[in-house]
Design an enzyme around this catalytic site. Structure first.
Site, PDB file in Angstrom:
ATOM      1  N   THR A  10       0.823  -1.211   0.000  1.00 55.51           N
ATOM      2  CA  THR A  10       0.000   0.000   0.000  1.00 55.51           C
ATOM      3  C   THR A  10       0.861   1.265   0.000  1.00 55.51           C
ATOM      4  O   THR A  10       2.030   1.243   0.353  1.00 55.51           O
ATOM      5  CB  THR A  10      -0.946   0.024   1.212  1.00 55.51           C
ATOM      6  OG1 THR A  10      -0.181   0.051   2.412  1.00 55.51           O
ATOM      7  CG2 THR A  10      -1.863  -1.187   1.213  1.00 55.51           C
ATOM      8  N   ASP A  11       0.223   2.357  -0.417  1.00 51.31           N
ATOM      9  CA  ASP A  11       0.912   3.646  -0.472  1.00 51.31           C
ATOM     10  C   ASP A  11       0.484   4.517   0.715  1.00 51.31           C
ATOM     11  O   ASP A  11      -0.201   4.054   1.630  1.00 51.31           O
ATOM     12  CB  ASP A  11       0.664   4.338  -1.816  1.00 51.31           C
ATOM     13  CG  ASP A  11      -0.808   4.663  -2.070  1.00 51.31           C
ATOM     14  OD1 ASP A  11      -1.628   4.649  -1.116  1.00 51.31           O
ATOM     15  OD2 ASP A  11      -1.150   4.938  -3.235  1.00 51.31           O
ATOM     16  N   ALA A  12       0.864   5.782   0.688  1.00 52.70           N
ATOM     17  CA  ALA A  12       0.570   6.704   1.792  1.00 52.70           C
ATOM     18  C   ALA A  12      -0.927   6.929   1.980  1.00 52.70           C
ATOM     19  O   ALA A  12      -1.366   7.327   3.056  1.00 52.70           O
ATOM     20  CB  ALA A  12       1.277   8.037   1.567  1.00 52.70           C
ATOM     21  N   ILE A  15      -3.916   2.615   0.006  1.00 55.17           N
ATOM     22  CA  ILE A  15      -4.421   1.745  -1.051  1.00 55.17           C
ATOM     23  C   ILE A  15      -3.247   1.077  -1.769  1.00 55.17           C
ATOM     24  O   ILE A  15      -2.104   1.519  -1.674  1.00 55.17           O
ATOM     25  CB  ILE A  15      -5.311   2.509  -2.054  1.00 55.17           C
ATOM     26  CG1 ILE A  15      -4.545   3.632  -2.743  1.00 55.17           C
ATOM     27  CG2 ILE A  15      -6.543   3.070  -1.358  1.00 55.17           C
ATOM     28  CD1 ILE A  15      -5.323   4.331  -3.843  1.00 55.17           C
TER      29      ILE A  15
END
Length: 130
Positions: A10-12, A15
């Site tokens: 996941t990213d910041a 997601i």
């Protein structure tokens, strides 16, 4: 195949980072081959490789940490190339998360284009028949 989204995927925003879908496609591709009796390691030992020549992905809905995704693979086998289409679903909500495709050609160790191995052609035909 099914895959659980890891926190590292996941990213910041929480997601799945867009680049990870290509990793998911690769895992699904290798599993699709394995389920049809194709051992990619044996192909490599025979001097046959399937390098990626094109890839695409369309993102429909976000996937998040701990989601379980199901990746459905649909092949299109031609004389020297195989195109694999992917649909990624959230197993809980049944929503379509992403679609994509990868195209591969068969080459030897010197990167000379070869016809697809017969066992790969047969695997594609068996899928179409079922």
């Amino acid at each position: 195949m099914k895959i659980r989204v890891a926190f590292a995927d996941t990213d910041a925003m929480g997601i799945v980072h867009h680049a990870n879908y290509l990793r998911f496609f690769e895992a699904a591709r290798v599993e699709w081959l394995r389920e049809r009796g194709m051992d990619y390691t044996k192909m490599m030992a025979r001097g046959q490789h399937l390098p990626l020549v094109t890839s695409e992905c369309r993102y429909k809905k976000p996937a998040r940490f701990d989601d379980i995704l199901e990746i459905v693979v649909t092949p299109k086998v031609e004389r020297v190339r195989i195109t694999l289409n992917y649909e990624v679903f959230n197993t809980e909500t049944k929503e379509l998360i992403a679609t994509g495709a990868t195209q591969h050609v068969c080459v030897d160790n010197a990167m000379k284009v070869l016809e697809l191995p017969q066992d790969l052609i047969e695997a594609g035909k068996k899928w179409i028949e079922t």
